[in-house]
Design a protein around this motif. Structure first.
Motif, PDB file in Angstrom:
ATOM      1  N   ALA A  15       0.898  -1.159  -0.075  1.00  0.00           N
ATOM      2  CA  ALA A  15       0.236   0.032   0.099  1.00  0.00           C
ATOM      3  C   ALA A  15       1.085   1.052  -0.197  1.00  0.00           C
ATOM      4  O   ALA A  15       0.958   2.114  -0.783  1.00  0.00           O
ATOM      5  N   ILE A  24      -0.503  -5.771   0.174  1.00  0.00           N
ATOM      6  CA  ILE A  24      -1.814  -6.120  -0.266  1.00  0.00           C
ATOM      7  C   ILE A  24      -1.847  -7.113  -1.435  1.00  0.00           C
ATOM      8  O   ILE A  24      -2.328  -6.984  -2.149  1.00  0.00           O
ATOM      9  N   VAL A  30      -5.207  -7.193   2.575  1.00  0.00           N
ATOM     10  CA  VAL A  30      -6.008  -6.166   2.544  1.00  0.00           C
ATOM     11  C   VAL A  30      -6.796  -5.681   3.588  1.00  0.00           C
ATOM     12  O   VAL A  30      -6.745  -4.464   3.863  1.00  0.00           O
ATOM     13  N   ALA A  33      -4.329  -4.175   6.114  1.00  0.00           N
ATOM     14  CA  ALA A  33      -3.791  -2.730   5.678  1.00  0.00           C
ATOM     15  C   ALA A  33      -4.955  -1.842   5.961  1.00  0.00           C
ATOM     16  O   ALA A  33      -4.556  -0.736   6.429  1.00  0.00           O
ATOM     17  N   ILE A  55      -5.075   0.159  -2.167  1.00  0.00           N
ATOM     18  CA  ILE A  55      -5.836  -0.695  -1.061  1.00  0.00           C
ATOM     19  C   ILE A  55      -7.161  -0.894  -1.880  1.00  0.00           C
ATOM     20  O   ILE A  55      -7.783  -2.129  -1.911  1.00  0.00           O
TER      21      ILE A  55
END
Length: 84
Positions: A15, A24, A30, A33, A55
């Motif tokens: 990211a 990611i 994800v 993050a 993202i």
């Protein structure tokens, strides 16, 4: 993800590309993050904008739903007055 695996990832898989923060690479990363977005220190708002775009793209790719309207909503209750 091991340190060795993380070090071998291309920067586009993070990211925050310059700092190589928040990989990611799959749905789990994800979600992580997004959850840790406000904990990344030493980045500018422009870098946060770019990271949020990456993202969101990864979330679409891996089928992760994002409830936040933007990254500012993730910053300690939606405030952008984070400590630096």
């Amino acid at each position: 993800m091991s340190t060795r695996q993380r070090n071998r990832l291309p920067v586009e898989r993070f990211a925050f590309t310059k700092k190589r923060k928040e990989p990611i690479t799959d749905a789990r990363h994800v979600r992580n993050a997004i959850a840790r977005f406000d904990q990344v220190e030493g980045v500018t708002d422009a870098e946060r904008d770019a990271a949020w775009k990456r993202i969101r793209a990864a979330a679409r790719r891996f089928g992760v739903e994002i409830d936040a309207k933007g990254w500012r909503a993730l910053m300690k209750g939606g405030r952008t007055d984070r400590r630096r």
